[in-house]
Design a protein around this motif. Structure first.
Motif, PDB file in Angstrom:
ATOM      1  N   VAL A 136      -3.261   1.081  -8.432  1.00 41.84           N
ATOM      2  CA  VAL A 136      -2.339   2.165  -8.746  1.00 41.84           C
ATOM      3  C   VAL A 136      -3.000   3.118  -9.737  1.00 41.84           C
ATOM      4  CG1 VAL A 136      -0.059   2.792  -9.603  1.00 41.84           C
ATOM      5  CG2 VAL A 136      -0.375   0.611  -8.415  1.00 41.84           C
ATOM      6  N   VAL A 137      -3.090   4.390  -9.368  1.00 44.78           N
ATOM      7  CA  VAL A 137      -3.611   5.432 -10.257  1.00 44.78           C
ATOM      8  C   VAL A 137      -2.436   6.310 -10.680  1.00 44.78           C
ATOM      9  CG1 VAL A 137      -5.141   7.420 -10.476  1.00 44.78           C
ATOM     10  CG2 VAL A 137      -5.864   5.426  -9.135  1.00 44.78           C
ATOM     11  N   VAL A 138      -2.168   6.362 -11.974  1.00 42.55           N
ATOM     12  CA  VAL A 138      -1.043   7.118 -12.519  1.00 42.55           C
ATOM     13  C   VAL A 138      -1.571   8.228 -13.418  1.00 42.55           C
ATOM     14  CG1 VAL A 138       1.075   7.019 -13.882  1.00 42.55           C
ATOM     15  CG2 VAL A 138       0.400   5.051 -12.491  1.00 42.55           C
ATOM     16  N   ALA A 139      -1.147   9.460 -13.170  1.00 41.27           N
ATOM     17  CA  ALA A 139      -1.556  10.590 -14.006  1.00 41.27           C
ATOM     18  C   ALA A 139      -0.412  11.014 -14.911  1.00 41.27           C
ATOM     19  CB  ALA A 139      -2.001  11.764 -13.144  1.00 41.27           C
ATOM     20  N   CYS A 140      -0.697  11.150 -16.218  1.00 40.53           N
ATOM     21  CA  CYS A 140       0.308  11.536 -17.207  1.00 40.53           C
ATOM     22  C   CYS A 140      -0.193  12.763 -17.969  1.00 40.53           C
ATOM     23  CB  CYS A 140       0.560  10.411 -18.208  1.00 40.53           C
ATOM     24  SG  CYS A 140       0.723   8.767 -17.482  1.00 40.53           S
ATOM     25  N   GLY A 141       0.634  13.778 -18.073  1.00 37.92           N
ATOM     26  CA  GLY A 141       0.246  14.948 -18.840  1.00 37.92           C
ATOM     27  C   GLY A 141       0.120  14.653 -20.312  1.00 37.92           C
ATOM     28  N   GLY A 142       0.978  13.751 -20.813  1.00 36.78           N
ATOM     29  CA  GLY A 142       0.950  13.376 -22.217  1.00 36.78           C
ATOM     30  C   GLY A 142       0.396  11.984 -22.421  1.00 36.78           C
ATOM     31  N   SER A 143       0.620  11.445 -23.611  1.00 33.42           N
ATOM     32  CA  SER A 143       0.151  10.105 -23.947  1.00 33.42           C
ATOM     33  C   SER A 143       1.282   9.115 -23.815  1.00 33.42           C
ATOM     34  CB  SER A 143      -0.381  10.075 -25.386  1.00 33.42           C
ATOM     35  OG  SER A 143      -1.471  10.961 -25.525  1.00 33.42           O
TER      36      SER A 143
END
Length: 222
Positions: A136-143
Motif C-alpha cells: 500500500v502506497v499512501v500519499a499525504c500532503g501533510g505530516s
C-alpha cells in the motif's frame, strides 16, 4: 506466472504522487518476477457504491437468490475473483480527510462480503481468502502524528519535523484485509509532500530504497 493486481485511487492523474510511486513499485515487482499485471483504476472507472439491492442479495442465502439478486452481486463477484486470482496486490492512494478516498471504500465494500470472503462465527469473523502480500502506497500532503502505531511492515518518509495528523488509512486497511484472511500488508506512507522541496526530495529517495527492498524480497518468493 504470478498475477499482480494493481489498484489506483487518486483522481490527480500524472500529478499524483501515490500513482507515480505505485507505478514505480509495480514496474520493480514486474522486473523482479514473471508476473501478469491486472489493473483497476478506481478514479477513471469508479466502482459504484453498494446499494440496497446489493445488501439484500448479500444477506440472502445463496440457494434463495434469483436472477435479480445474482445480478446485484455480479460486480462484487468480478472484483473478488480478481483479488482471489492475484498473488500480490499493489494499492496506491491519497489520504483524503485522514482516511481512504470514497472510491477505494466502494471497492472495499464490494470485496469484503459475508459468506463469500469471510464468515461470521461465535469467535468473530474468519477470513476465507489465502494470504498474499499487499503493498500500500499512501500519499499525504501533510505530516502524520509520530505516535501512530505501525508494524515492522510499515514505512514512512516522515522526517519528524512537523506536528502531524492522525493516520486512519493504515490501521483501517490492515483490519479490512485481515478480516478476509490477508495479513501480509506492507505500507509506505509518503508524508509532507506539500511542505517543501526538501521533504519531497527526501520522500523520493526513501521511496526508491523501499521499493528496491520490496522487489528484492518479492523476487526470492516468486
Amino acid at each position: 506466472m504470478s498475477v499482480l493486481l494493481h489498484i489506483s485511487a487518486s483522481t490527480r492523474g500524472d500529478a499524483s504522487h501515490s500513482r507515480r510511486v505505485g507505478r514505480a513499485l509495480v514496474e520493480a515487482l514486474r522486473h523482479a518476477a514473471d508476473v501478469r499485471l491486472v489493473t483497476r483504476d478506481l478514479a477513471r472507472e469508479p466502482v459504484p457504491h453498494a446499494d440496497a439491492a446489493y445488501f439484500d442479495a448479500m444477506l440472502m442465502p445463496q440457494a434463495e437468490r434469483g436472477a435479480s439478486e445474482t445480478a446485484a452481486l455480479t460486480l462484487s463477484e468480478t472484483l473478488i475473483e480478481e483479488l482471489e486470482s492475484a498473488d500480490a496486490l499493489v494499492i496506491d492512494t491519497p489520504m483524503h480527510n485522514f482516511t481512504v478516498p470514497s472510491v477505494l471504500k466502494a471497492w472495499v465494500d464490494q470485496v469484503v462480503r459475508v459468506g463469500r470472503t469471510f464468515n461470521t462465527t461465535p469467535n468473530g469473523k474468519v477470513g476465507l481468502l489465502r494470504d498474499r502480500p499487499v503493498f500500500v502506497v499512501v500519499a499525504c500532503g501533510g505530516s502524520v502524528a509520530a505516535s501512530d502505531t505501525h508494524t515492522e511492515s510499515d514505512a514512512t518518509t516522515s522526517t519528524g519535523s512537523h506536528r502531524g495528523q492522525t493516520d486512519f488509512i493504515t490501521p483501517y486497511l490492515r483490519y479490512v484485509f485481515a478480516t478476509i484472511g490477508i495479513t501480509d500488508v506492507r505500507t509506505l506512507r509518503l508524508e509532507a509532500l506539500r511542505r517543501s522541496e526538501a521533504e519531497f526530495a527526501h520522500a523520493e529517495a526513501f521511496s526508491a530504497r523501499w521499493i528496491a527492498a520490496q522487489a528484492a524480497e518479492f523476487a526470492k518468493s516468486h
